[in-house]
Design a protein around this motif. Structure first.
Motif, short mmCIF file in Angstrom:
data_model
loop_
_atom_site.label_atom_id
_atom_site.label_comp_id
_atom_site.label_asym_id
_atom_site.label_seq_id
_atom_site.Cartn_x
_atom_site.Cartn_y
_atom_site.Cartn_z
N GLY A 246 0.69 -1.05 -0.03
CA GLY A 246 -0.06 0.09 -0.06
C GLY A 246 0.88 1.20 0.03
O GLY A 246 0.20 2.34 0.12
N PHE A 247 1.97 1.20 -0.29
CA PHE A 247 3.06 2.27 -0.54
C PHE A 247 3.39 2.91 -1.74
O PHE A 247 3.35 2.16 -2.61
N VAL A 248 3.31 4.31 -1.83
CA VAL A 248 3.81 4.86 -3.07
C VAL A 248 5.24 5.02 -2.94
O VAL A 248 5.64 5.55 -1.97
N THR A 249 5.86 4.52 -3.81
CA THR A 249 7.47 4.39 -3.58
C THR A 249 8.10 5.22 -5.04
O THR A 249 8.25 4.79 -5.94
N LEU A 250 9.04 6.22 -4.37
CA LEU A 250 9.81 6.73 -5.61
C LEU A 250 11.45 6.78 -5.61
O LEU A 250 11.84 6.81 -4.37
N ALA A 251 11.94 6.39 -6.68
CA ALA A 251 13.59 6.67 -6.60
C ALA A 251 13.91 7.29 -7.84
O ALA A 251 13.26 7.09 -9.00
N ILE A 252 14.93 8.15 -7.90
CA ILE A 252 15.60 8.77 -9.05
C ILE A 252 16.83 8.36 -9.06
O ILE A 252 17.53 7.91 -7.99
N ASP A 253 17.25 8.44 -10.35
CA ASP A 253 18.84 8.38 -10.41
C ASP A 253 19.55 9.44 -10.00
O ASP A 253 19.28 10.54 -10.19
N MET A 254 20.45 9.30 -8.97
CA MET A 254 21.33 10.25 -8.71
C MET A 254 22.42 10.36 -9.56
O MET A 254 22.71 9.82 -10.28
N PRO A 255 23.04 11.78 -9.48
CA PRO A 255 24.12 12.02 -10.40
C PRO A 255 25.07 10.95 -10.51
O PRO A 255 25.67 10.50 -9.47
N PHE B 93 24.87 8.03 -11.65
CA PHE B 93 24.24 6.97 -11.57
C PHE B 93 23.07 6.66 -12.65
O PHE B 93 22.46 7.39 -13.00
N GLY B 94 22.84 5.34 -13.01
CA GLY B 94 21.79 4.71 -13.94
C GLY B 94 22.07 5.61 -15.26
O GLY B 94 23.07 5.67 -15.84
N GLU B 95 20.99 6.27 -15.68
CA GLU B 95 21.07 6.88 -17.03
C GLU B 95 21.68 8.40 -16.89
O GLU B 95 21.85 8.89 -18.03
N ARG B 96 22.38 8.50 -15.70
CA ARG B 96 22.95 9.82 -15.67
C ARG B 96 24.55 9.34 -15.50
O ARG B 96 25.29 10.41 -15.15
N ALA B 97 24.90 8.15 -15.69
CA ALA B 97 26.37 7.79 -15.57
C ALA B 97 27.20 8.06 -16.89
O ALA B 97 27.67 7.27 -17.48
N SER C 15 29.28 20.33 -3.32
CA SER C 15 29.77 18.74 -3.42
C SER C 15 28.70 18.17 -3.98
O SER C 15 27.57 18.43 -4.38
N LEU C 16 29.25 16.82 -4.57
CA LEU C 16 28.34 16.08 -5.27
C LEU C 16 27.50 15.52 -4.16
O LEU C 16 26.26 15.33 -4.47
N ALA C 17 27.60 15.05 -2.87
CA ALA C 17 26.59 14.70 -1.83
C ALA C 17 25.74 15.83 -1.80
O ALA C 17 24.52 15.41 -1.54
N GLY C 18 25.98 16.94 -1.80
CA GLY C 18 24.98 18.27 -1.62
C GLY C 18 24.14 18.03 -2.89
O GLY C 18 22.75 18.22 -2.46
N GLN C 19 24.59 18.04 -3.90
CA GLN C 19 23.55 18.00 -5.33
C GLN C 19 22.84 16.80 -4.86
O GLN C 19 21.49 16.68 -5.24
N MET C 20 23.26 15.69 -4.60
CA MET C 20 22.38 14.66 -4.66
C MET C 20 21.32 14.74 -3.35
O MET C 20 19.96 14.45 -3.73
N ILE C 21 21.69 15.10 -2.32
CA ILE C 21 20.78 15.35 -1.30
C ILE C 21 19.61 16.45 -1.66
O ILE C 21 18.58 16.27 -1.38
N GLY C 22 20.02 17.65 -2.29
CA GLY C 22 19.23 18.69 -2.64
C GLY C 22 18.23 18.11 -3.55
O GLY C 22 17.23 18.59 -3.61
#
Length: 297
Positions: free
Chosen positions: A98-107, A109-113, A130-137
């Motif tokens: 019963g959950f809606v679950t979302l994932a995106i490619d982080m910089p 990774f995936g289609e952004r590799a 930082s790359l971590a900052g972009q990912m979390i943002g």
């Protein structure tokens, strides 16, 4: 709270908007898969994968933060296809619950590799970011997007991640109170303790945020989530969560939960013979935790 504002700045919250460009839905029978494309402010395409129940009634949601594992090809595909460190893909399981679950490619990774982690990290660090900052943002922007969906109950949004996704999951929950609860696996430790033994070098350069430890330790950051529920799953044989580094962080996080009169909302699942992977017992603990805190109460 000054520490939260300093962390929000370090995590680049509010600096990485993502706009939905397209959506394709596939009915899988017991659940629906949505394949999404978002664009960054600079026009870069970002793949999203979402699983949800067939019903359109408002449901609890989970922001799923994928792992690293030097598998730059996986990214958001982890939600449907899994990865070696997981028991099985979680997307279909969570949708059936019963959950809606979302994932995106982080910089990177995936289609952004299309650019290496090293090149992306260095370019950003040279520019004071930082790359971590972009990912979390970007993940914070996905909380905005989830909360605006008519089939999501915005008061019941949780976060889940393993490894890299675990770190970003509890970091984001620490600075975004819209995350009602967080479950994270295989990446909770005191970073200063890791530096003392050299274990910090097991992390990629992507995780480097200049000055972060001058703002808060890992245990203090996790403690900012209190009084909201938090599940920490670790294995003592995991080189990223050695016992001494975990114990140091845990003392600080437990102190914060005790100060908030919420000690019962901090749950630790610890296995002495498990390494850097999800165990069957961890999977059970995660699903029970999410049901209890996003659906049952």
């Amino acid at each position: 709270m000054e520490i939260v504002e300093s962390l929000r700045s370090a995590f680049e919250i509010g600096r990485h908007s993502l706009t939905e460009q397209s959506r394709q839905s596939s009915d899988m029978g017991r659940y629906v898969v949505e394949r999404l494309v978002f664009h960054t402010a600079g026009g870069e395409a970002v793949r999203g994968v979402l699983t949800r129940p067939s019903s359109d009634a408002p449901a609890p949601a989970i922001l799923y933060l994928h792992a690293h594992g030097a598998r730059y090809d996986i990214g958001a595909g982890e939600l449907l296809d899994g990865r070696p460190a997981l028991q099985a893909p979680l997307g279909p399981v969570l949708a059936s619950m019963g959950f809606v679950t979302l994932a995106i490619d982080m910089p990177c990774f995936g289609e952004r590799a299309t650019i290496s982690e090293s090149a992306a990290s260095k370019a950003l660090l040279w520019n004071g970011r930082s790359l971590a900052g972009q990912m979390i943002g970007e993940q914070a922007a996905m909380i905005d997007w989830l909360a605006a969906r008519p089939d999501v109950d915005a008061t019941r949004i949780g976060a889940f991640g393993i490894s890299m996704g675990a770190t970003f999951g509890y970091w984001l929950a620490a600075v975004d109170e819209r995350i009602a609860c967080v479950a994270h696996l295989c990446c909770y430790a005191d970073f200063a303790a890791l530096i003392e033994t050299g274990a910090h070098d097991l992390h990629g350069i992507y995780l480097t945020i200049p000055g972060l430890l001058n703002i808060a330790s890992g245990g203090e950051t996790a403690g900012l989530i209190a009084p909201r529920p938090q599940l920490i799953c670790i294995g003592d044989l995991d080189p990223l969560t050695p016992p001494a580094a975990v114990d140091r962080a845990l003392a600080e996080t437990r102190a914060a939960y005790a100060a908030a009169n919420a000690s019962d909302r901090l749950v630790l699942h610890r296995e002495p013979e498990t390494g850097h992977r999800e165990s069957p017992a961890m999977r059970d603990a995660v699903l029970a935790f999410l049901l209890a805190h996003l659906k049952g109460s």
